[in-house]
Design an enzyme around this catalytic site. Structure first.
Site, short mmCIF file in Angstrom:
data_model
loop_
_atom_site.label_atom_id
_atom_site.label_comp_id
_atom_site.label_asym_id
_atom_site.label_seq_id
_atom_site.Cartn_x
_atom_site.Cartn_y
_atom_site.Cartn_z
N ARG A 229 0.85 -1.19 0.00
CA ARG A 229 0.00 0.00 0.00
C ARG A 229 0.88 1.24 0.00
NH1 ARG A 229 -3.76 -2.31 -1.70
NH2 ARG A 229 -5.80 -2.60 -0.76
N HIS A 277 -1.25 1.02 -9.56
CA HIS A 277 -1.97 0.15 -8.61
C HIS A 277 -2.72 -0.97 -9.36
CE1 HIS A 277 -4.08 -0.14 -4.44
NE2 HIS A 277 -4.06 -1.31 -5.06
P1 NDP Z 1 -2.33 -11.24 4.49
O1 NDP Z 1 -3.23 -10.70 5.54
O2 NDP Z 1 -2.50 -12.66 4.08
O3 NDP Z 1 -0.80 -11.08 4.94
C1 NDP Z 1 -0.32 -9.94 5.56
C2 NDP Z 1 1.11 -10.18 6.01
O4 NDP Z 1 1.63 -8.98 6.54
C3 NDP Z 1 1.21 -11.24 7.12
O5 NDP Z 1 2.32 -12.06 6.91
C4 NDP Z 1 1.37 -10.40 8.37
O6 NDP Z 1 2.09 -11.02 9.42
C5 NDP Z 1 2.18 -9.25 7.83
N1 NDP Z 1 2.07 -8.06 8.68
C6 NDP Z 1 0.98 -7.31 8.95
N2 NDP Z 1 1.28 -6.33 9.80
C7 NDP Z 1 2.60 -6.44 10.08
C8 NDP Z 1 3.50 -5.73 10.90
N3 NDP Z 1 3.11 -4.67 11.63
N4 NDP Z 1 4.78 -6.14 10.96
C9 NDP Z 1 5.19 -7.23 10.25
N5 NDP Z 1 4.38 -7.95 9.45
C10 NDP Z 1 3.10 -7.56 9.37
O7 NDP Z 1 -2.46 -10.27 3.24
P2 NDP Z 1 -2.21 -10.59 1.70
O8 NDP Z 1 -0.92 -11.27 1.57
O9 NDP Z 1 -3.40 -11.23 1.11
O10 NDP Z 1 -2.15 -9.11 1.10
C11 NDP Z 1 -1.17 -8.18 1.54
C12 NDP Z 1 -1.48 -6.80 1.04
O11 NDP Z 1 -1.23 -6.68 -0.35
C13 NDP Z 1 -2.94 -6.33 1.14
O12 NDP Z 1 -3.26 -5.94 2.46
C14 NDP Z 1 -2.98 -5.17 0.17
O13 NDP Z 1 -2.63 -3.98 0.84
C15 NDP Z 1 -1.90 -5.52 -0.83
N6 NDP Z 1 -2.45 -5.80 -2.16
C16 NDP Z 1 -2.06 -5.01 -3.21
C17 NDP Z 1 -2.52 -5.26 -4.47
C18 NDP Z 1 -2.05 -4.46 -5.61
O14 NDP Z 1 -2.56 -4.61 -6.74
N7 NDP Z 1 -1.07 -3.59 -5.44
C19 NDP Z 1 -3.46 -6.36 -4.74
C20 NDP Z 1 -3.79 -7.13 -3.59
C21 NDP Z 1 -3.30 -6.85 -2.34
P3 NDP Z 1 1.53 -12.38 10.12
O15 NDP Z 1 1.74 -13.47 9.09
O16 NDP Z 1 2.40 -12.56 11.29
O17 NDP Z 1 0.09 -12.14 10.42
C1 OXD Z 2 -6.37 -5.21 -3.20
C2 OXD Z 2 -5.92 -4.24 -4.18
O1 OXD Z 2 -6.24 -4.96 -2.01
O2 OXD Z 2 -6.36 -4.34 -5.34
O3 OXD Z 2 -6.88 -6.29 -3.60
O4 OXD Z 2 -5.11 -3.37 -3.88
#
Ligand code: NDP
Ligand code: OXD
Length: 314
Positions: A229, A277
């Site tokens: 993000r 994005h």
């Molecule tokens: P998940 O919820 O499956 O994974 C999130 C990961 O981030 C977990 O491993 C979590 O740790 C870690 N995390 C969260 N907070 C912290 C922190 N404070 N410190 C360290 N690690 C942290 O999410 P997804 O993998 O499905 O998606 C990740 C992000 O990708 C979405 O939230 C979105 O913002 C972004 N995204 C962007 C897209 C784009 O087109 N650019 C498309 C889709 C998603 P833990 O495993 O310990 O819980």
């Molecule tokens: C998502 C994105 O969060 O598109 O899926 O950014």
């Protein structure tokens, strides 16, 4: 059963048509043509207009069109019902494509070769280490991060991951929490960010973090790839680091402000690759199938999947 689609800034008709085709019993409405609000049981949202969800007294579940839910949690009047985020193999696969593509773009110096091509210059040798000499670090080992590390592993990189809770993954050096961040960065030549935007991650891609990246790697300097993000990154710090050598290059798919304003110096920076994005866009029909399936589960009394932990914000 009634479902309300409440989104800003995206087309909604595809979702409405898809859901109606999958479940003829579903009464699908699109905000602001919502009819009787009391009968609405489900909501499908992306950047929902603030306060709308709080006006639905019979609401049982909110479905996010995206994997990230910061755009939903930012509603100060969010009702206290389960929020289900989008998790889908197609979305995951496309994010891993983006990650592998951009790691390779920098590793194999495609920006430089593009520039040489524009000058009709034949220059065979720019240093390109083998993948096994490069240390890639992935921030976020959730659904997307885990798939990305698996695919990067097949390419031969030295891999590490960082997450909030400690993980154990074969062949991946896993770091966790505040204490794990410094050693994780210190062994990282190419940093990939797949973290959600939460109060704990906002602004963390800043000068201090960049200065902790390895400076002894085989590329001319560290690389940042952010598809998590935009609110995680401090763009002024990234630009400064690109100019003073703290960073060699960056691929950015997300921005502090979206769309990225035309005046942003990131657009014209030679060592920055910008995408709007779209690293991985949710496929309309995949969202519809997912939501229809989750509603059917819920109606049968089975647990919903991928419910957001509101205390953690992701
Ligand atoms: P998940 O919820 O499956 O994974 C999130 C990961 O981030 C977990 O491993 C979590 O740790 C870690 N995390 C969260 N907070 C912290 C922190 N404070 N410190 C360290 N690690 C942290 O999410 P997804 O993998 O499905 O998606 C990740 C992000 O990708 C979405 O939230 C979105 O913002 C972004 N995204 C962007 C897209 C784009 O087109 N650019 C498309 C889709 C998603 P833990 O495993 O310990 O819980
Ligand atoms: C998502 C994105 O969060 O598109 O899926 O950014």
């Amino acid at each position: 059963m009634t479902l309300l689609i409440a989104c800003r800034k995206i087309k909604k008709d595809g979702f409405a048509d898809g859901l109606r085709a999958l479940d003829a019993s579903l009464d699908v409405r699109i905000w602001p043509d919502a009819g009787d609000l009391a009968g609405i049981r489900y909501a499908l949202v992306w950047k929902p207009p603030e306060g709308v969800l709080a006006r639905l007294p019979g609401l049982r579940v909110i479905f996010s069109i995206g994997a990230g839910v910061d755009n939903v949690l930012s509603d100060p009047d969010l009702p206290d019902v389960p929020l289900v985020r989008f998790v889908d193999p197609n979305l995951t696969m496309r994010m891993s494509e983006y990650v592998c593509l951009h790691v390779l773009m920098h590793h194999r110096r495609m920006r430089d070769y593009g520039e040489l091509q524009s000058q009709a210059q034949w220059k065979e040798f720019l240093p390109q280490p083998g993948a096994n000499e490069l240390r890639v670090g992935v921030m976020g080992l959730g659904v997307l991060g885990l798939d990305a590390v698996e695919k990067l592993r097949m390419l031969g990189y030295q891999l590490a991951g960082w997450s909030r809770s400690q993980k154990q993954i074969d062949g991946i050096e896993c770091f966790a929490g505040d204490e794990g961040l410094k050693p994780f960065l210190a062994r990282t030549d190419i940093l990939v960010c797949l973290l959600p935007h939460t109060p704990g991650t906002e602004g963390m891609l800043n000068a201090a973090l960049i200065s902790g990246l390895a400076q002894d790697g085989p590329l001319p300097g560290p690389v940042l790839i952010n598809a998590g993000r935009g609110k995680l990154q401090v763009e002024a710090d990234i630009l400064k680091s690109l100019d003073d050598g703290g960073l060699w290059a960056a691929s950015l798919d997300v921005f502090e402000e979206e769309p990225l304003p035309p005046a942003s110096p990131l657009w014209a920076h030679r060592q920055v690759i910008i995408t709007p994005h779209n690293a991985s866009i949710s496929d309309d029909m995949a969202v519809c199938r997912y939501v229809a399936n989750q509603i059917a589960r819920h109606e049968r009394g089975e647990p919903l999947e991928n419910v957001v932990d509101l205390s953690q914000g992701y």
